[in-house]
Design a protein around this motif. Structure first.
Motif, mmCIF file in Angstrom:
data_model
loop_
_atom_site.group_PDB
_atom_site.id
_atom_site.type_symbol
_atom_site.label_atom_id
_atom_site.label_comp_id
_atom_site.label_asym_id
_atom_site.label_seq_id
_atom_site.Cartn_x
_atom_site.Cartn_y
_atom_site.Cartn_z
ATOM 1 N N LEU A 8 0.834 -1.210 0.000
ATOM 2 C CA LEU A 8 0.000 0.000 0.000
ATOM 3 C C LEU A 8 0.865 1.255 0.000
ATOM 4 O O LEU A 8 0.582 2.227 -0.716
ATOM 5 C CB LEU A 8 -0.927 0.003 1.211
ATOM 6 C CG LEU A 8 -2.003 -1.081 1.271
ATOM 7 C CD1 LEU A 8 -2.843 -0.921 2.529
ATOM 8 C CD2 LEU A 8 -2.887 -1.058 0.043
ATOM 9 N N ALA A 9 1.933 1.237 0.793
ATOM 10 C CA ALA A 9 2.831 2.391 0.855
ATOM 11 C C ALA A 9 3.532 2.598 -0.486
ATOM 12 O O ALA A 9 3.648 3.734 -0.976
ATOM 13 C CB ALA A 9 3.861 2.203 1.972
ATOM 14 N N ALA A 10 3.999 1.503 -1.081
ATOM 15 C CA ALA A 10 4.673 1.596 -2.382
ATOM 16 C C ALA A 10 3.712 2.092 -3.454
ATOM 17 O O ALA A 10 4.065 2.945 -4.277
ATOM 18 C CB ALA A 10 5.247 0.235 -2.767
ATOM 19 N N GLY A 11 2.495 1.571 -3.459
ATOM 20 C CA GLY A 11 1.506 1.977 -4.451
ATOM 21 C C GLY A 11 1.141 3.442 -4.332
ATOM 22 O O GLY A 11 1.002 4.147 -5.346
ATOM 23 N N CYS A 58 4.143 5.470 -5.625
ATOM 24 C CA CYS A 58 4.254 5.363 -7.084
ATOM 25 C C CYS A 58 3.170 6.173 -7.790
ATOM 26 O O CYS A 58 3.401 6.742 -8.859
ATOM 27 C CB CYS A 58 4.197 3.892 -7.515
ATOM 28 S SG CYS A 58 5.725 2.986 -7.194
ATOM 29 N N GLN A 59 1.981 6.235 -7.184
ATOM 30 C CA GLN A 59 0.922 7.058 -7.761
ATOM 31 C C GLN A 59 1.325 8.532 -7.753
ATOM 32 O O GLN A 59 1.144 9.239 -8.743
ATOM 33 C CB GLN A 59 -0.382 6.871 -6.977
ATOM 34 C CG GLN A 59 -1.540 7.726 -7.471
ATOM 35 C CD GLN A 59 -1.936 7.411 -8.898
ATOM 36 O OE1 GLN A 59 -1.923 6.257 -9.307
ATOM 37 N NE2 GLN A 59 -2.272 8.439 -9.670
ATOM 38 N N GLU A 60 1.894 8.986 -6.650
ATOM 39 C CA GLU A 60 2.321 10.381 -6.555
ATOM 40 C C GLU A 60 3.385 10.715 -7.594
ATOM 41 O O GLU A 60 3.399 11.810 -8.163
ATOM 42 C CB GLU A 60 2.872 10.662 -5.154
ATOM 43 C CG GLU A 60 1.833 10.619 -4.052
ATOM 44 C CD GLU A 60 2.455 10.712 -2.665
ATOM 45 O OE1 GLU A 60 3.698 10.877 -2.581
ATOM 46 O OE2 GLU A 60 1.712 10.617 -1.669
ATOM 47 N N ARG A 71 -4.502 4.274 -9.916
ATOM 48 C CA ARG A 71 -4.391 4.087 -11.364
ATOM 49 C C ARG A 71 -3.029 3.508 -11.753
ATOM 50 O O ARG A 71 -2.905 2.818 -12.751
ATOM 51 C CB ARG A 71 -4.595 5.427 -12.080
ATOM 52 C CG ARG A 71 -4.847 5.296 -13.591
ATOM 53 C CD ARG A 71 -6.230 4.729 -13.879
ATOM 54 N NE ARG A 71 -6.450 4.446 -15.274
ATOM 55 C CZ ARG A 71 -6.927 5.325 -16.171
ATOM 56 N NH1 ARG A 71 -7.210 6.556 -15.791
ATOM 57 N NH2 ARG A 71 -7.131 4.955 -17.421
ATOM 58 N N HIS A 72 -2.010 3.769 -10.942
ATOM 59 C CA HIS A 72 -0.671 3.271 -11.262
ATOM 60 C C HIS A 72 -0.346 1.953 -10.555
ATOM 61 O O HIS A 72 0.789 1.471 -10.655
ATOM 62 C CB HIS A 72 0.380 4.327 -10.897
ATOM 63 C CG HIS A 72 0.450 5.459 -11.885
ATOM 64 N ND1 HIS A 72 -0.547 6.397 -12.010
ATOM 65 C CD2 HIS A 72 1.382 5.792 -12.815
ATOM 66 C CE1 HIS A 72 -0.234 7.273 -12.956
ATOM 67 N NE2 HIS A 72 0.936 6.926 -13.456
ATOM 68 N N THR A 73 -1.317 1.359 -9.850
ATOM 69 C CA THR A 73 -1.088 0.101 -9.132
ATOM 70 C C THR A 73 -1.815 -1.050 -9.812
ATOM 71 O O THR A 73 -3.006 -0.945 -10.127
ATOM 72 C CB THR A 73 -1.560 0.208 -7.675
ATOM 73 O OG1 THR A 73 -0.724 1.139 -6.976
ATOM 74 C CG2 THR A 73 -1.478 -1.139 -6.965
ATOM 75 N N PHE A 74 -1.120 -2.153 -9.987
ATOM 76 C CA PHE A 74 -1.693 -3.396 -10.499
ATOM 77 C C PHE A 74 -1.327 -4.527 -9.536
ATOM 78 O O PHE A 74 -0.211 -4.567 -9.024
ATOM 79 C CB PHE A 74 -1.145 -3.727 -11.897
ATOM 80 C CG PHE A 74 -1.602 -2.783 -12.966
ATOM 81 C CD1 PHE A 74 -2.658 -3.125 -13.808
ATOM 82 C CD2 PHE A 74 -0.998 -1.541 -13.138
ATOM 83 C CE1 PHE A 74 -3.091 -2.248 -14.799
ATOM 84 C CE2 PHE A 74 -1.421 -0.665 -14.119
ATOM 85 C CZ PHE A 74 -2.474 -1.013 -14.950
ATOM 86 N N ARG A 75 -2.295 -5.433 -9.295
ATOM 87 C CA ARG A 75 -2.027 -6.579 -8.416
ATOM 88 C C ARG A 75 -2.090 -7.866 -9.239
ATOM 89 O O ARG A 75 -3.140 -8.241 -9.754
ATOM 90 C CB ARG A 75 -3.047 -6.646 -7.286
ATOM 91 C CG ARG A 75 -2.726 -7.799 -6.354
ATOM 92 C CD ARG A 75 -3.794 -8.277 -5.394
ATOM 93 N NE ARG A 75 -4.868 -7.410 -5.077
ATOM 94 C CZ ARG A 75 -5.260 -7.120 -3.825
ATOM 95 N NH1 ARG A 75 -4.614 -7.621 -2.800
ATOM 96 N NH2 ARG A 75 -6.311 -6.366 -3.612
ATOM 97 N N GLU A 76 -0.959 -8.577 -9.337
ATOM 98 C CA GLU A 76 -0.934 -9.812 -10.111
ATOM 99 C C GLU A 76 -1.476 -10.995 -9.320
ATOM 100 O O GLU A 76 -2.058 -11.906 -9.890
ATOM 101 C CB GLU A 76 0.495 -10.115 -10.580
ATOM 102 C CG GLU A 76 0.576 -10.938 -11.856
ATOM 103 C CD GLU A 76 0.160 -12.402 -11.705
ATOM 104 O OE1 GLU A 76 -0.510 -12.932 -12.621
ATOM 105 O OE2 GLU A 76 0.511 -13.018 -10.679
#
Length: 422
Positions: free
Chosen positions: A105-108, A111-113, A135-140
């Motif tokens: 969550l912190a990384a996402g 990365c969004q910012e 919008r910039h986070t994807f979960r595989e």
């Protein structure tokens, strides 16, 4: 003097034998140390395998891939420092990793910012593509809701809540909270007076803390013990179940299970444990998935052991990023995001899809039961832990758009992800 300067220029403009303008950097923030280090080890192994394959076949848009890694230690403050460094100083084009959902969550969020794509490997909290979706986070990987729905169907048939008593031991952070809530929802065990539970600290829970939790559970004599614990925390807790002689008195459930966790617990302790996973090395052979077989055999040849779910996620992410960049014809984050959204793909099992509105990978979920010790040790690597007992399709397991909208609105969040720049 001139010769030394020339050498310096050559050094500055090359790395690993490749000119800087022919390299693309990707950041990996993973738990090299800490309670989830076993899951982290397979991430780096599979990453090395994928990068070697990709670079041997021309790289990405004729650029060789260089992975720059940092140790998350499964800590949020460390992750923020790591990801900031990877983006601002290393200038990576994409970040991936995880294992602890608070870290993901912190990384996402970061990365969004900074408008850099983030792929979550092992991040099972529903929040990752739910209340904290970006919008910039994807979960595989799959999520807690999907795993709970799969195992909940099995438990309702075999351990109905009206007849059986459940007890929950849960890691006290976002993954633990959302996983316990999801399992309670799908098993009908929301009544916490009848189906009690206890929280354990994260990431610094001690063996003594787990022993006290198991002793408390034993006093209440539940029929089903749900260990909402992950990595080394789960294996430490489940060994206490064995030490205290409770394993034959209760059915143990580990909602999100991995090969590394089973191995760390050991075949004697793990036999009979039921859980779910998105992938294990037996899946491609049981269901005849060619790409999955090739991955397993390549991994075995390189590392002399089978890969786990964690490795499968990392391997798939690198290839999905490569293919999305090539479809977009660019490393530009917005272009790559548009290339991913709504895209169907086949990696190491059956078809998956990057859902457009939340960036969750919609995929099948497998309910497994750990085999008897004698079957595990017959295997050449002593790693044949899982019997696949049920499979649920991704469409059946995943939250619907309506459910997702309700979740977002109840949390005061918009039902559309952030807009991309034109």
């Amino acid at each position: 003097m001139i010769f030394s300067l020339a050498l310096s220029v050559v050094f500055l403009w090359s790395v690993n034998g490749y000119a800087y303008d022919k390299i693309v950097k990707i950041g990996l923030n993973y738990p090299r140390t800490g309670p989830y280090s076993v899951q982290g080890l397979d991430q780096i192994r599979a990453t090395e395998l994928a990068v070697n394959e990709i670079n041997s076949n021309g790289g990405i848009l004729e650029k060789k891939v260089k992975v720059v890694w940092r140790d998350s230690q499964s800590r949020v403050d460390t992750t923020i420092s790591n990801v900031t460094d990877l983006i601002d100083n290393e200038q990576v084009k994409m970040v991936f990793g995880g294992s602890a959902s608070n870290v993901a969550l912190a990384a996402g969020r970061l990365c969004q910012e900074k408008r850099i794509i983030f792929f979550g490997t092992l991040t099972y909290s529903t929040a990752t593509t739910g209340t904290h979706a970006h919008r910039h986070t994807f979960r595989e990987c799959y999520n807690a809701w999907m795993g709970a729905k799969a195992i909940g169907g099995y438990l309702k048939k075999h351990f109905p809540a009206k007849q059986k008593k459940y007890f929950y031991i849960t890691a006290d952070y976002t993954w633990g909270d959302t996983t316990e809530a999801s399992v309670r929802h799908f098993t009908g065990t929301k009544d916490k007076e009848r189906h009690k539970g206890i929280k354990t600290s994260f990431p610094d829970a001690t063996e003594k803390e787990f022993r006290k939790a198991i002793l408390f559970a034993g006093m209440l004599k539940p029929d089903v013990l749900v260990l909402v614990l992950f990595g080394r925390n789960m294996s430490t807790a489940i060994r206490q179940v064995k030490i205290l002689g409770l394993e034959n008195k209760i059915q143990i459930i580990v909602p999100n299970l991995t090969l590394g966790m089973a191995q760390d617990g050991g075949p004697r302790v793990m036999q009979g444990v039921i859980g779910t996973l998105a992938w294990c090395w037996q899946v491609p052979y049981q269901y005849d998935y060619p790409k999955g077989k090739i991955f397993v055999e390549s991994f075995v040849k390189r590392y002399n052991r089978y890969p786990s779910t964690s490795g499968a996620c990392a391997y798939t992410i690198l290839y999905q990023y490569k293919q999305a960049v090539e479809r977009a014809g660019s490393f530009d984050s917005s272009s790559v995001i548009r290339s991913l959204e709504g895209h169907n793909y086949v990696s190491l099992k059956d078809e998956q899809m990057w859902r457009k509105f939340d960036h969750q990978s919609v995929q099948s979920v497998f309910t497994v039961k750990c085999k008897p010790e004698i079957d595990v040790i017959k295997d050449r690597f002593h790693l044949d832990y899982f019997e696949i007992i049920e499979k649920m399709t991704g469409e059946e397991a995943v939250r619907t758009r309506e459910e997702w909208n309700a979740l977002r609105l109840n949390s005061g969040m918009p039902i559309d992800l952030e807009k991309l720049p034109d």
